[in-house]
Motif scaffolding. Structure first.
Motif, PDB file in Angstrom:
ATOM      1  N   PRO A  32      -6.720 -65.813  55.175  1.00  0.00           N
ATOM      2  CA  PRO A  32      -8.119 -66.567  54.901  1.00  0.00           C
ATOM      3  C   PRO A  32      -9.311 -65.577  54.622  1.00  0.00           C
ATOM      4  O   PRO A  32     -10.129 -66.094  53.721  1.00  0.00           O
ATOM      5  CB  PRO A  32      -8.308 -67.707  55.746  1.00  0.00           C
ATOM      6  N   PHE A  33      -9.467 -64.522  55.541  1.00  0.00           N
ATOM      7  CA  PHE A  33     -10.432 -63.595  55.495  1.00  0.00           C
ATOM      8  C   PHE A  33     -10.567 -62.908  54.481  1.00  0.00           C
ATOM      9  O   PHE A  33     -11.501 -62.146  53.983  1.00  0.00           O
ATOM     10  CB  PHE A  33     -10.561 -62.705  56.852  1.00  0.00           C
ATOM     11  N   LEU A  34      -9.220 -62.877  53.499  1.00  0.00           N
ATOM     12  CA  LEU A  34      -9.192 -62.194  52.265  1.00  0.00           C
ATOM     13  C   LEU A  34      -9.343 -62.920  51.115  1.00  0.00           C
ATOM     14  O   LEU A  34      -9.089 -62.498  49.930  1.00  0.00           O
ATOM     15  CB  LEU A  34      -7.778 -61.464  52.295  1.00  0.00           C
ATOM     16  N   ALA A  35      -9.646 -64.206  51.329  1.00  0.00           N
ATOM     17  CA  ALA A  35      -9.749 -64.992  50.145  1.00  0.00           C
ATOM     18  C   ALA A  35     -11.270 -64.901  49.666  1.00  0.00           C
ATOM     19  O   ALA A  35     -12.193 -64.565  50.440  1.00  0.00           O
ATOM     20  CB  ALA A  35      -9.562 -66.668  50.696  1.00  0.00           C
ATOM     21  N   PRO A  36     -11.346 -65.180  48.380  1.00  0.00           N
ATOM     22  CA  PRO A  36     -12.834 -65.175  47.652  1.00  0.00           C
ATOM     23  C   PRO A  36     -13.624 -66.293  48.376  1.00  0.00           C
ATOM     24  O   PRO A  36     -14.805 -66.057  48.386  1.00  0.00           O
ATOM     25  CB  PRO A  36     -12.427 -65.653  46.168  1.00  0.00           C
ATOM     26  N   GLU A  37     -13.212 -67.389  48.963  1.00  0.00           N
ATOM     27  CA  GLU A  37     -14.272 -68.247  49.605  1.00  0.00           C
ATOM     28  C   GLU A  37     -14.796 -67.484  50.667  1.00  0.00           C
ATOM     29  O   GLU A  37     -16.057 -67.909  50.799  1.00  0.00           O
ATOM     30  CB  GLU A  37     -13.538 -69.466  50.135  1.00  0.00           C
ATOM     31  N   PHE A  38     -14.150 -66.847  51.508  1.00  0.00           N
ATOM     32  CA  PHE A  38     -14.927 -65.930  52.585  1.00  0.00           C
ATOM     33  C   PHE A  38     -16.048 -65.235  51.871  1.00  0.00           C
ATOM     34  O   PHE A  38     -17.125 -64.813  52.446  1.00  0.00           O
ATOM     35  CB  PHE A  38     -13.950 -65.372  53.376  1.00  0.00           C
ATOM     36  N   ALA A  39     -15.652 -64.190  50.830  1.00  0.00           N
ATOM     37  CA  ALA A  39     -16.548 -63.331  50.504  1.00  0.00           C
ATOM     38  C   ALA A  39     -17.785 -63.969  49.612  1.00  0.00           C
ATOM     39  O   ALA A  39     -18.770 -63.605  49.964  1.00  0.00           O
ATOM     40  CB  ALA A  39     -15.924 -62.332  49.222  1.00  0.00           C
ATOM     41  N   VAL A  40     -17.482 -65.077  49.266  1.00  0.00           N
ATOM     42  CA  VAL A  40     -18.404 -65.620  48.549  1.00  0.00           C
ATOM     43  C   VAL A  40     -19.768 -66.420  49.451  1.00  0.00           C
ATOM     44  O   VAL A  40     -20.667 -66.202  49.297  1.00  0.00           O
ATOM     45  CB  VAL A  40     -18.132 -66.823  47.446  1.00  0.00           C
ATOM     46  N   GLY A  41     -18.723 -66.768  50.740  1.00  0.00           N
ATOM     47  CA  GLY A  41     -19.750 -67.236  51.740  1.00  0.00           C
ATOM     48  C   GLY A  41     -20.813 -66.264  52.201  1.00  0.00           C
ATOM     49  O   GLY A  41     -21.760 -66.445  52.593  1.00  0.00           O
ATOM     50  N   VAL A  42     -20.209 -64.921  52.392  1.00  0.00           N
ATOM     51  CA  VAL A  42     -20.884 -63.903  53.079  1.00  0.00           C
ATOM     52  C   VAL A  42     -22.027 -63.434  52.109  1.00  0.00           C
ATOM     53  O   VAL A  42     -23.001 -63.322  52.564  1.00  0.00           O
ATOM     54  CB  VAL A  42     -19.943 -62.680  53.576  1.00  0.00           C
ATOM     55  N   ALA A  43     -21.467 -63.331  50.747  1.00  0.00           N
ATOM     56  CA  ALA A  43     -22.536 -62.928  50.002  1.00  0.00           C
ATOM     57  C   ALA A  43     -23.642 -63.953  49.782  1.00  0.00           C
ATOM     58  O   ALA A  43     -24.827 -63.731  49.627  1.00  0.00           O
ATOM     59  CB  ALA A  43     -21.777 -63.154  48.395  1.00  0.00           C
ATOM     60  N   ARG A  44     -23.540 -65.253  50.031  1.00  0.00           N
ATOM     61  CA  ARG A  44     -24.519 -66.207  50.059  1.00  0.00           C
ATOM     62  C   ARG A  44     -25.637 -66.054  51.180  1.00  0.00           C
ATOM     63  O   ARG A  44     -26.732 -66.516  50.988  1.00  0.00           O
ATOM     64  CB  ARG A  44     -23.951 -67.798  49.807  1.00  0.00           C
ATOM     65  N   HIS A  45     -25.042 -65.743  52.175  1.00  0.00           N
ATOM     66  CA  HIS A  45     -26.054 -65.724  53.514  1.00  0.00           C
ATOM     67  C   HIS A  45     -26.305 -64.322  54.011  1.00  0.00           C
ATOM     68  O   HIS A  45     -26.969 -64.355  54.892  1.00  0.00           O
ATOM     69  CB  HIS A  45     -25.326 -66.625  54.678  1.00  0.00           C
ATOM     70  N   ARG A  46     -25.686 -63.235  53.322  1.00  0.00           N
ATOM     71  CA  ARG A  46     -26.262 -61.815  53.700  1.00  0.00           C
ATOM     72  C   ARG A  46     -26.294 -61.089  52.529  1.00  0.00           C
ATOM     73  O   ARG A  46     -25.246 -61.049  51.657  1.00  0.00           O
ATOM     74  CB  ARG A  46     -25.064 -61.316  54.678  1.00  0.00           C
ATOM     75  N   GLY A  47     -27.202 -60.363  52.299  1.00  0.00           N
ATOM     76  CA  GLY A  47     -27.109 -59.587  51.077  1.00  0.00           C
ATOM     77  C   GLY A  47     -26.520 -58.392  50.977  1.00  0.00           C
ATOM     78  O   GLY A  47     -25.880 -57.719  51.868  1.00  0.00           O
ATOM     79  N   GLY A  48     -26.496 -57.893  49.690  1.00  0.00           N
ATOM     80  CA  GLY A  48     -25.542 -56.569  49.578  1.00  0.00           C
ATOM     81  C   GLY A  48     -24.067 -56.609  49.262  1.00  0.00           C
ATOM     82  O   GLY A  48     -23.497 -55.847  49.022  1.00  0.00           O
ATOM     83  N   ALA A  49     -23.707 -57.905  49.182  1.00  0.00           N
ATOM     84  CA  ALA A  49     -22.095 -58.280  48.938  1.00  0.00           C
ATOM     85  C   ALA A  49     -21.885 -58.128  47.535  1.00  0.00           C
ATOM     86  O   ALA A  49     -22.320 -58.579  46.449  1.00  0.00           O
ATOM     87  CB  ALA A  49     -21.657 -59.529  49.588  1.00  0.00           C
ATOM     88  N   ARG A  50     -20.962 -57.334  47.239  1.00  0.00           N
ATOM     89  CA  ARG A  50     -20.380 -57.058  45.632  1.00  0.00           C
ATOM     90  C   ARG A  50     -18.894 -57.086  45.890  1.00  0.00           C
ATOM     91  O   ARG A  50     -18.046 -57.316  46.810  1.00  0.00           O
ATOM     92  CB  ARG A  50     -20.719 -55.489  45.589  1.00  0.00           C
ATOM     93  N   LEU A  51     -18.240 -57.048  44.468  1.00  0.00           N
ATOM     94  CA  LEU A  51     -16.775 -57.037  44.096  1.00  0.00           C
ATOM     95  C   LEU A  51     -16.524 -56.232  43.355  1.00  0.00           C
ATOM     96  O   LEU A  51     -16.976 -56.023  42.203  1.00  0.00           O
ATOM     97  CB  LEU A  51     -16.491 -58.661  43.823  1.00  0.00           C
ATOM     98  N   ALA A  52     -15.458 -55.239  43.627  1.00  0.00           N
ATOM     99  CA  ALA A  52     -14.857 -54.599  42.616  1.00  0.00           C
ATOM    100  C   ALA A  52     -13.425 -55.079  42.257  1.00  0.00           C
ATOM    101  O   ALA A  52     -12.756 -55.793  42.954  1.00  0.00           O
ATOM    102  CB  ALA A  52     -14.511 -53.028  43.279  1.00  0.00           C
ATOM    103  N   VAL A  53     -13.258 -55.056  40.805  1.00  0.00           N
ATOM    104  CA  VAL A  53     -12.113 -55.652  40.242  1.00  0.00           C
ATOM    105  C   VAL A  53     -11.310 -54.517  39.511  1.00  0.00           C
ATOM    106  O   VAL A  53     -11.869 -53.913  38.657  1.00  0.00           O
ATOM    107  CB  VAL A  53     -12.579 -56.762  39.217  1.00  0.00           C
ATOM    108  N   LEU A  54     -10.242 -54.414  39.911  1.00  0.00           N
ATOM    109  CA  LEU A  54      -9.193 -53.414  39.367  1.00  0.00           C
ATOM    110  C   LEU A  54      -8.459 -54.101  38.184  1.00  0.00           C
ATOM    111  O   LEU A  54      -7.660 -55.182  38.455  1.00  0.00           O
ATOM    112  CB  LEU A  54      -8.307 -52.818  40.517  1.00  0.00           C
ATOM    113  N   ARG A  55      -8.330 -53.427  37.113  1.00  0.00           N
ATOM    114  CA  ARG A  55      -7.682 -54.167  35.790  1.00  0.00           C
ATOM    115  C   ARG A  55      -6.580 -53.025  35.369  1.00  0.00           C
ATOM    116  O   ARG A  55      -6.873 -51.932  35.374  1.00  0.00           O
ATOM    117  CB  ARG A  55      -8.630 -54.599  34.819  1.00  0.00           C
ATOM    118  N   GLU A  56      -5.479 -53.465  34.884  1.00  0.00           N
ATOM    119  CA  GLU A  56      -4.548 -52.733  34.161  1.00  0.00           C
ATOM    120  C   GLU A  56      -4.184 -53.481  32.839  1.00  0.00           C
ATOM    121  O   GLU A  56      -4.011 -54.684  32.753  1.00  0.00           O
ATOM    122  CB  GLU A  56      -3.145 -52.694  34.958  1.00  0.00           C
TER     123      GLU A  56
END
Length: 366
Positions: free
Chosen positions: A32-56
């Motif tokens: 679950p620490f790899l789920a988007p919900e955790f990343a979004v939660g961190v982004a909401r409460h601590r600044g500087g969070a980003r997401l890189a998306v790899l596409r093919e």
């Protein structure tokens, strides 16, 4: 490989759904620490969070959440709190670490719980460590029967302590999914006191961590649910745990108990009850996280391996960051790896914690 970066505050539904599908396709990324919900939660409460998306061919095939400061220093999302870190990607996807860092505007990327499979980061790993897990297998038997089968060496003493707790205080009962926010606040108070008592950094003295935990407690999705579990004696909470679960992985995170009941081994009672209940809910792995603890040795069925290190590309900031951070991590790991060093260090921390707690109590009494 096309790599784009995004904020996490407005993660689109299609990207979230693609991230979830990627987790489902790759069992090593089911934590679950790899789920988007955790990343979004961190982004909401601590600044500087980003997401890189790899596409093919225009299709998203990889997701890399990270934190970045103004100097281009990056760290795994939730570093210091997260017990599992990775670039989550579909099977067969290949990528280059330096290309990734360049696309993210990072000179260096620090991690401490990296999934072992992340080969492009392999040359940047400075150490690997055991992360104990418990494989959950539960049938139709009662809790007592499950306990005797899974942990015959612990069963007799554990069941005796449960009976004694019921007799001395009130009927012992376990709630796997408690939704009372006041009990969550009680858990955080217990944990905060434990940190101070043992000389550790009090994570719950940081408002953003309190806010993050309270936020995650409200999340109830297939790939991430904030789960609060509680051992009661009568109506009185004795021990509690809060941590995230996915459909198949339960991440042990924050466990604490009322020190008045230490005689009953409430922490062990809690973990055994959680393991049995999680298995009944279809969870297959309890990830207890990196770290040497006696109870983990008692409970684990095997170890995963997680990596620590600094991925970087040639840059003065990267060199300065490694010179600053690497000796600190090396000293800590040396102490933790050797019982002859770890035990005196632990005693020293507890002595300092006791002095700190006594000092605060004296100040309040003035």
């Amino acid at each position: 490989m096309d790599i784009t970066t995004h904020g996490l505050d407005d993660l689109s539904d299609p990207l979230r759904a693609a991230w979830h599908r990627t987790m489902d396709e790759s069992p090593q990324y089911a934590n679950p620490f790899l789920a988007p919900e955790f990343a979004v939660g961190v982004a909401r409460h601590r600044g500087g969070a980003r997401l890189a998306v790899l596409r093919e061919n225009g299709e998203p095939v990889g997701f890399f959440p990270y934190e970045r400061n103004a100097f281009g220093i990056g760290r795994a999302i939730g570093l210091g709190l997260s017990d599992c870190q990775a670039l989550v990607h579909r099977p067969g996807v290949t990528w280059d670490a330096r290309e990734l860092l360049h696309a993210c505007g990072l000179s260096v990327f620090e991690f401490d719980h990296l999934v072992e499979e992340q080969r492009p980061f392999g040359s940047h790993v400075t150490g690997t460590f055991a992360s104990p897990v418990l494989d959950l297998k539960v049938g139709e038997e009662s809790y007592a029967e499950w306990l005797r089968g899974a942990y015959p060496g612990l069963a007799k003493t554990t069941l005796k302590k449960e009976r004694r707790l019921s007799r001395d205080v009130g009927e012992m009962r376990f709630v796997y999914d408690e939704r009372d926010p006041e009990v969550l606040r009680t858990l955080m108070r217990w944990k905060s006191a434990q940190y101070r008592r043992t000389g550790r950094m009090d994570r719950f003295a940081r408002p953003w961590i309190v806010d993050l935990v309270e936020h995650l407690f409200q999340v109830r999705e297939e790939h991430f649910t904030g789960m609060l579990s509680v051992v009661y004696a009568g109506d009185r909470p004795v021990a509690a745990h809060f941590g995230p679960t996915s459909g198949t992985v339960f991440a042990a995170w924050f466990t604490a108990y009322d020190p008045d009941f230490r005689y009953y081994s409430p922490g062990l009672l809690m973990h055994l009850r959680m393991a049995e209940s999680a298995g009944r809910e279809g969870v297959r792995i309890m990830d207890m996280g990196r770290g040497e603890k006696e109870y983990k040795d008692w409970l684990k069925t095997r170890d995963l391996r997680v990596g620590e290190g600094f991925a970087s590309r040639p840059h003065p900031v990267a060199a300065a960051h490694r010179l600053w951070r690497r000796p600190v991590r090396g000293l800590r790991n040396t102490v933790l790896a050797h019982p002859r060093l770890r035990e005196p260090a632990d005693k020293l921390l507890k002595t300092v914690g006791g002095m700190r707690t006594s000092g605060r109590a004296a100040s309040k009494g003035r």
